[in-house]
Design a protein around this motif. Structure first.
Motif, PDB file in Angstrom:
ATOM      1  N   ALA A  25       1.098  -1.283  -0.251  1.00  0.00           N
ATOM      2  CA  ALA A  25      -0.048   0.061  -0.079  1.00  0.00           C
ATOM      3  C   ALA A  25       1.233   1.218  -0.450  1.00  0.00           C
ATOM      4  CB  ALA A  25      -0.454  -0.006   0.856  1.00  0.00           C
ATOM      5  N   PHE A  26       1.564   0.715   0.096  1.00  0.00           N
ATOM      6  CA  PHE A  26       3.029   2.044  -0.061  1.00  0.00           C
ATOM      7  C   PHE A  26       3.076   3.539  -1.309  1.00  0.00           C
ATOM      8  CE2 PHE A  26       7.120   4.379  -0.997  1.00  0.00           C
ATOM      9  CZ  PHE A  26       7.957   5.208  -0.064  1.00  0.00           C
ATOM     10  N   SER A  27       2.288   2.480  -2.315  1.00  0.00           N
ATOM     11  CA  SER A  27       2.492   3.893  -3.736  1.00  0.00           C
ATOM     12  C   SER A  27       1.641   4.466  -3.668  1.00  0.00           C
ATOM     13  CB  SER A  27       2.579   2.917  -5.107  1.00  0.00           C
ATOM     14  OG  SER A  27       1.495   1.737  -4.931  1.00  0.00           O
ATOM     15  N   GLU A  28       0.170   3.619  -3.200  1.00  0.00           N
ATOM     16  CA  GLU A  28      -1.341   4.224  -2.853  1.00  0.00           C
ATOM     17  C   GLU A  28      -1.432   5.719  -1.778  1.00  0.00           C
ATOM     18  OE1 GLU A  28      -3.812   1.503  -2.377  1.00  0.00           O
ATOM     19  OE2 GLU A  28      -3.503   0.101  -4.379  1.00  0.00           O
ATOM     20  N   LYS A  29      -0.599   5.256  -1.044  1.00  0.00           N
ATOM     21  CA  LYS A  29      -0.148   6.171   0.496  1.00  0.00           C
ATOM     22  C   LYS A  29       0.600   7.746  -0.428  1.00  0.00           C
ATOM     23  CE  LYS A  29      -0.303   3.217   4.361  1.00  0.00           C
ATOM     24  NZ  LYS A  29       0.241   2.415   4.820  1.00  0.00           N
ATOM     25  N   LEU A  30       1.861   7.362  -1.203  1.00  0.00           N
ATOM     26  CA  LEU A  30       2.395   8.586  -1.700  1.00  0.00           C
ATOM     27  C   LEU A  30       1.613   9.382  -2.418  1.00  0.00           C
ATOM     28  CD1 LEU A  30       5.308   9.165  -1.270  1.00  0.00           C
ATOM     29  CD2 LEU A  30       5.856   7.358  -3.065  1.00  0.00           C
ATOM     30  N   LEU A  31       1.262   8.588  -3.142  1.00  0.00           N
ATOM     31  CA  LEU A  31       0.025   9.390  -4.076  1.00  0.00           C
ATOM     32  C   LEU A  31      -1.097  10.270  -3.879  1.00  0.00           C
ATOM     33  CD1 LEU A  31      -0.392   6.854  -7.227  1.00  0.00           C
ATOM     34  CD2 LEU A  31       1.291   9.020  -7.652  1.00  0.00           C
ATOM     35  N   VAL A  32      -1.289  10.022  -2.524  1.00  0.00           N
ATOM     36  CA  VAL A  32      -2.428  10.789  -1.690  1.00  0.00           C
ATOM     37  C   VAL A  32      -1.523  11.441  -1.033  1.00  0.00           C
ATOM     38  CG1 VAL A  32      -3.993  10.470   0.418  1.00  0.00           C
ATOM     39  CG2 VAL A  32      -3.968   9.097  -1.431  1.00  0.00           C
ATOM     40  N   GLN A  33      -0.420  12.079  -0.514  1.00  0.00           N
ATOM     41  CA  GLN A  33      -0.003  12.861  -0.097  1.00  0.00           C
ATOM     42  C   GLN A  33       0.686  13.976  -1.057  1.00  0.00           C
ATOM     43  OE1 GLN A  33       2.784  10.718   2.320  1.00  0.00           O
ATOM     44  NE2 GLN A  33       1.756  10.357   3.792  1.00  0.00           N
ATOM     45  N   LEU A  34       1.097  13.338  -2.008  1.00  0.00           N
ATOM     46  CA  LEU A  34       1.583  14.744  -3.036  1.00  0.00           C
ATOM     47  C   LEU A  34       0.160  15.838  -3.813  1.00  0.00           C
ATOM     48  CD1 LEU A  34       3.272  12.451  -5.664  1.00  0.00           C
ATOM     49  CD2 LEU A  34       4.349  14.037  -4.009  1.00  0.00           C
ATOM     50  N   PRO A  35       1.243  16.164  -3.530  1.00  0.00           N
ATOM     51  CA  PRO A  35      -0.295  17.902  -4.091  1.00  0.00           C
ATOM     52  C   PRO A  35      -0.381  17.025  -5.318  1.00  0.00           C
ATOM     53  CG  PRO A  35       1.980  18.875  -4.183  1.00  0.00           C
ATOM     54  CD  PRO A  35       2.535  17.398  -3.987  1.00  0.00           C
ATOM     55  N   GLU A  36      -2.329  17.917  -5.737  1.00  0.00           N
ATOM     56  CA  GLU A  36      -2.917  17.583  -7.027  1.00  0.00           C
ATOM     57  C   GLU A  36      -2.102  18.315  -8.098  1.00  0.00           C
ATOM     58  OE1 GLU A  36      -7.012  16.784  -6.369  1.00  0.00           O
ATOM     59  OE2 GLU A  36      -6.505  15.272  -4.925  1.00  0.00           O
ATOM     60  N   GLN A  37      -2.026  19.666  -8.134  1.00  0.00           N
ATOM     61  CA  GLN A  37      -2.383  20.572  -8.816  1.00  0.00           C
ATOM     62  C   GLN A  37      -0.140  20.557  -9.519  1.00  0.00           C
ATOM     63  OE1 GLN A  37      -2.192  24.939  -8.193  1.00  0.00           O
ATOM     64  NE2 GLN A  37      -2.320  24.237  -5.885  1.00  0.00           N
TER      65      GLN A  37
END
Length: 137
Positions: A25-37
């Motif tokens: 689940a590491f990649s999913e958690k990392l993508l959630v923390q990155l800013p969307e814009q």
């Protein structure tokens, strides 16, 4: 020499352990923390910065040229013989004007005291047959 096999020897554990399923689940958690814009890209070569750098370079040159010329030129002192020859032969200044420009200290240094008796002067004039030359000069 005795053969050494890494697979047969007991291995030393590092002491660090990872929880089970951590990297699943590491990649999913990392993508959630990155800013969307996306972040704004700032150009290094913007026209305002180039203009500011040009003005700064011109100011530095304007300030450094006089300083460089002041310290790079060597001033040679003129010896007194050369100065006297120039004043005597090249200038249009009369002797009276030169005396007026001198200070009293300079005039006192120029005074020469001859300790000659009148009798010595008369003897020199009597012994010299060219008396008329002294009178004319």
């Amino acid at each position: 020499m005795k053969e050494f096999k890494l697979d047969n020897e007991p291995k030393i554990t590092s002491g660090f352990t990872i929880p089970d399923g951590y990297f699943d689940a590491f990649s999913e958690k990392l993508l959630v923390q990155l800013p969307e814009q996306e972040s704004k890209i700032i150009s290094i070569f913007s026209s305002q910065k180039i203009r500011n750098f040009a003005v700064a370079a011109i100011l530095i040159l304007m300030l450094s040229v006089p300083i460089y010329t002041k310290y790079s030129t060597k001033q040679e002192e003129i010896d007194s013989v050369t100065l006297e020859n120039y004043i005597a032969y090249q200038s249009n200044i009369s002797e009276e004007e030169i005396v007026n420009l001198l200070q009293q200290e300079d005039l006192d240094k120029m005074k020469i005291n001859f300790n000659v008796d009148d009798a010595a002067i008369e003897d020199a004039l009597n012994s010299n047959s060219n008396l008329e030359q002294y009178i004319i000069d």
